[in-house]
Design a protein around this motif. Structure first.
Motif, PDB file in Angstrom:
ATOM      1  N   HIS A  32       0.919  -1.191  -0.098  1.00 52.10           N
ATOM      2  CA  HIS A  32      -0.058   0.104   0.115  1.00 52.10           C
ATOM      3  C   HIS A  32       0.828   1.169   0.001  1.00 52.10           C
ATOM      4  O   HIS A  32       0.593   2.217  -0.521  1.00 52.10           O
ATOM      5  CB  HIS A  32      -0.789  -0.108   1.178  1.00 52.10           C
ATOM      6  CG  HIS A  32      -1.896   1.004   1.360  1.00 52.10           C
ATOM      7  ND1 HIS A  32      -1.881   2.039   2.182  1.00 52.10           N
ATOM      8  CD2 HIS A  32      -2.943   1.046   0.487  1.00 52.10           C
ATOM      9  CE1 HIS A  32      -3.018   2.815   1.920  1.00 52.10           C
ATOM     10  NE2 HIS A  32      -3.618   2.172   0.760  1.00 52.10           N
ATOM     11  N   LEU A  33       1.982   1.107   0.954  1.00 53.58           N
ATOM     12  CA  LEU A  33       2.821   2.564   0.899  1.00 53.58           C
ATOM     13  C   LEU A  33       3.655   2.701  -0.549  1.00 53.58           C
ATOM     14  O   LEU A  33       3.920   3.729  -1.017  1.00 53.58           O
ATOM     15  CB  LEU A  33       4.012   2.010   2.008  1.00 53.58           C
ATOM     16  CG  LEU A  33       4.715   3.357   2.271  1.00 53.58           C
ATOM     17  CD1 LEU A  33       4.110   4.381   2.953  1.00 53.58           C
ATOM     18  CD2 LEU A  33       5.981   2.823   3.402  1.00 53.58           C
ATOM     19  N   VAL A  34       3.891   1.424  -1.196  1.00 46.12           N
ATOM     20  CA  VAL A  34       4.661   1.786  -2.557  1.00 46.12           C
ATOM     21  C   VAL A  34       3.891   2.352  -3.505  1.00 46.12           C
ATOM     22  O   VAL A  34       4.086   3.139  -4.158  1.00 46.12           O
ATOM     23  CB  VAL A  34       5.328   0.287  -3.018  1.00 46.12           C
ATOM     24  CG1 VAL A  34       5.734   0.362  -4.296  1.00 46.12           C
ATOM     25  CG2 VAL A  34       6.349  -0.002  -2.143  1.00 46.12           C
ATOM     26  N   GLU A  35       2.468   1.601  -3.513  1.00 46.27           N
ATOM     27  CA  GLU A  35       1.498   2.077  -4.397  1.00 46.27           C
ATOM     28  C   GLU A  35       1.217   3.638  -4.644  1.00 46.27           C
ATOM     29  O   GLU A  35       1.004   4.265  -5.300  1.00 46.27           O
ATOM     30  CB  GLU A  35       0.299   1.194  -4.686  1.00 46.27           C
ATOM     31  CG  GLU A  35       0.552  -0.004  -5.109  1.00 46.27           C
ATOM     32  CD  GLU A  35      -0.720  -0.914  -4.983  1.00 46.27           C
ATOM     33  OE1 GLU A  35      -1.640  -0.609  -4.264  1.00 46.27           O
ATOM     34  OE2 GLU A  35      -0.436  -2.300  -5.283  1.00 46.27           O
ATOM     35  N   ASN A  36       0.820   3.924  -3.352  1.00 49.43           N
ATOM     36  CA  ASN A  36       0.123   5.260  -2.693  1.00 49.43           C
ATOM     37  C   ASN A  36       1.107   6.318  -2.591  1.00 49.43           C
ATOM     38  O   ASN A  36       0.924   7.552  -2.981  1.00 49.43           O
ATOM     39  CB  ASN A  36      -0.959   5.099  -1.742  1.00 49.43           C
ATOM     40  CG  ASN A  36      -1.971   4.091  -2.241  1.00 49.43           C
ATOM     41  OD1 ASN A  36      -2.771   4.573  -2.957  1.00 49.43           O
ATOM     42  ND2 ASN A  36      -1.827   2.904  -1.822  1.00 49.43           N
ATOM     43  N   VAL A  37       2.296   6.019  -1.959  1.00 49.55           N
ATOM     44  CA  VAL A  37       3.333   7.166  -1.415  1.00 49.55           C
ATOM     45  C   VAL A  37       4.676   6.791  -2.339  1.00 49.55           C
ATOM     46  O   VAL A  37       4.926   7.944  -2.972  1.00 49.55           O
ATOM     47  CB  VAL A  37       3.698   7.105  -0.064  1.00 49.55           C
ATOM     48  CG1 VAL A  37       4.420   8.204   0.394  1.00 49.55           C
ATOM     49  CG2 VAL A  37       2.190   7.188   0.680  1.00 49.55           C
ATOM     50  N   ILE A  38       5.179   5.772  -2.124  1.00 49.13           N
ATOM     51  CA  ILE A  38       6.676   5.877  -2.663  1.00 49.13           C
ATOM     52  C   ILE A  38       6.795   6.027  -4.347  1.00 49.13           C
ATOM     53  O   ILE A  38       7.649   6.854  -4.759  1.00 49.13           O
ATOM     54  CB  ILE A  38       7.466   4.522  -2.125  1.00 49.13           C
ATOM     55  CG1 ILE A  38       7.393   4.437  -0.693  1.00 49.13           C
ATOM     56  CG2 ILE A  38       8.800   4.334  -2.689  1.00 49.13           C
ATOM     57  CD1 ILE A  38       7.997   3.194  -0.152  1.00 49.13           C
ATOM     58  N   GLN A  39       6.233   5.317  -5.020  1.00 52.82           N
ATOM     59  CA  GLN A  39       6.146   5.298  -6.354  1.00 52.82           C
ATOM     60  C   GLN A  39       5.796   6.568  -6.916  1.00 52.82           C
ATOM     61  O   GLN A  39       6.606   7.222  -7.641  1.00 52.82           O
ATOM     62  CB  GLN A  39       5.502   4.203  -7.077  1.00 52.82           C
ATOM     63  CG  GLN A  39       5.657   4.307  -8.464  1.00 52.82           C
ATOM     64  CD  GLN A  39       7.011   3.895  -9.048  1.00 52.82           C
ATOM     65  OE1 GLN A  39       7.313   2.547  -9.002  1.00 52.82           O
ATOM     66  NE2 GLN A  39       7.728   4.608  -9.450  1.00 52.82           N
ATOM     67  N   PRO A  40       4.602   6.933  -6.535  1.00 52.70           N
ATOM     68  CA  PRO A  40       4.185   8.627  -6.909  1.00 52.70           C
ATOM     69  C   PRO A  40       5.298   9.593  -6.424  1.00 52.70           C
ATOM     70  O   PRO A  40       5.512  10.505  -7.221  1.00 52.70           O
ATOM     71  CB  PRO A  40       3.041   8.732  -6.067  1.00 52.70           C
ATOM     72  CG  PRO A  40       2.426   7.582  -5.783  1.00 52.70           C
ATOM     73  CD  PRO A  40       3.583   6.544  -5.589  1.00 52.70           C
ATOM     74  N   SER A  41       5.815   9.431  -5.395  1.00 52.97           N
ATOM     75  CA  SER A  41       6.752  10.544  -4.864  1.00 52.97           C
ATOM     76  C   SER A  41       8.055  10.367  -5.754  1.00 52.97           C
ATOM     77  O   SER A  41       8.633  11.573  -6.189  1.00 52.97           O
ATOM     78  CB  SER A  41       7.272  10.467  -3.305  1.00 52.97           C
ATOM     79  OG  SER A  41       6.142  10.421  -2.720  1.00 52.97           O
ATOM     80  N   LEU A  42       8.525   9.204  -6.104  1.00 57.30           N
ATOM     81  CA  LEU A  42       9.918   9.069  -6.796  1.00 57.30           C
ATOM     82  C   LEU A  42       9.424   9.583  -8.153  1.00 57.30           C
ATOM     83  O   LEU A  42      10.506  10.122  -8.851  1.00 57.30           O
ATOM     84  CB  LEU A  42      10.268   7.591  -6.813  1.00 57.30           C
ATOM     85  CG  LEU A  42      10.701   7.047  -5.686  1.00 57.30           C
ATOM     86  CD1 LEU A  42      10.959   5.420  -5.707  1.00 57.30           C
ATOM     87  CD2 LEU A  42      12.005   7.731  -5.096  1.00 57.30           C
ATOM     88  N   ASN A  43       8.208   9.438  -8.831  1.00 59.51           N
ATOM     89  CA  ASN A  43       7.976   9.918 -10.050  1.00 59.51           C
ATOM     90  C   ASN A  43       8.092  11.075 -10.430  1.00 59.51           C
ATOM     91  O   ASN A  43       8.131  11.707 -11.309  1.00 59.51           O
ATOM     92  CB  ASN A  43       6.414   9.273 -10.338  1.00 59.51           C
ATOM     93  CG  ASN A  43       6.283   8.002 -10.616  1.00 59.51           C
ATOM     94  OD1 ASN A  43       7.362   7.222 -10.918  1.00 59.51           O
ATOM     95  ND2 ASN A  43       5.082   7.568 -10.750  1.00 59.51           N
ATOM     96  N   ILE A  44       7.517  11.861  -9.124  1.00 61.52           N
ATOM     97  CA  ILE A  44       8.039  13.622  -9.230  1.00 61.52           C
ATOM     98  C   ILE A  44       9.325  14.132  -8.536  1.00 61.52           C
ATOM     99  O   ILE A  44       9.316  15.139  -8.139  1.00 61.52           O
ATOM    100  CB  ILE A  44       6.808  14.058  -8.753  1.00 61.52           C
ATOM    101  CG1 ILE A  44       6.445  13.842  -7.079  1.00 61.52           C
ATOM    102  CG2 ILE A  44       5.415  13.954  -9.698  1.00 61.52           C
ATOM    103  CD1 ILE A  44       5.453  14.940  -6.570  1.00 61.52           C
TER     104      ILE A  44
END
Ligand code: TYD
Length: 205
Positions: free
Chosen positions: A74-86
């Protein structure tokens, strides 16, 4: 950049993450996001409560593994991946290697089994580098006892803590490119300087 700090309970990860956050804020233009596992999302915090509560009783390593992985996915999908993307930097207090040690090695589920489960949970989103803070048993016991109230994991005692430390060191030996061992003995500033040096050695600072 995605960095993770790992280590047995009582090695001082929280303090070092705060110091690292300050350092990165001063040295880069990017935003820095500090996260903690399990946690970092509302669902993760609920799962954390269940896992750490001494009233949850004895959970099997398998039950623990699925709960930690659910929070992680849940953390990867909702926070980590989107944050790394920006382009944000992420510093995370524990990640997949904790499951490998606590549930895979100490809990007996197996290293490869947890890495496979982790691949599914993270979709392959893994840290650029993991810093393993390592401290002799006596010193981590001392730091844990100074904190007062202990969670379900900290109540498992000295033999458990030793197995956790040895498990992390074994993994660091097996995966030297991914896990860098840093001594957590000495003052906060000394440990911080070692962490920065490790990042510089890997062209990450
Ligand atoms: P944490 O709050 O980081 O503990 P501390 O700050 O005391 O180091 O983590 C809580 C406990 O959860 C810790 O004892 C380690 C355990 N844990 C696992 O067993 N598996 C996991 O995958 C993770 C992330 C933590």
């Amino acid at each position: 950049m995605f960095l993770v700090l790992e280590g047995a309970d009582g090695v001082g990860k929280t303090t070092q993450i705060q110091l690292l956050e300050k350092y990165l804020l001063n040295s880069t233009e990017s935003e820095v996001l500090c996260l903690r596992e399990p946690g970092g999302t509302d669902l993760g915090l609920e799962i954390r409560k269940l896992l750490l509560d001494p009233n949850s009783g004895d959970l099997s390593a398998k039950t623990e593994a699925f709960l930690f992985m659910a929070a992680r996915s849940h953390l990867v999908e909702n926070v980590i991946q989107p944050s790394l993307n920006i382009g944000k930097h992420i510093i995370c207090d524990r990640f997949l290697w904790s499951s490998v040690v606590y549930q895979g090695i100490v809990g007996g589920l197996g290293v490869e089994e947890i890495l496979d489960q982790g691949q599914l949970a993270t979709g392959g989103v893994l840290p650029d580098l993991t810093i393993l803070l390592d401290l002799p048993l006596e010193e981590s016991k001392q730091r844990i006892s100074e904190r007062g109230e202990n969670d379900r994991f900290e109540q498992k005692g000295e033999g458990y803590l030793l197995q956790v430390r040895e498990g992390f060191l074994k993994l660091a030996k097996k995966y030297p490119k991914q896990i860098i061992v840093v001594s957590a003995s000495g003052s906060e500033e000394e440990v911080h300087a070692r962490i920065i040096q490790a990042l510089k050695d890997h062209a990450l600072a």
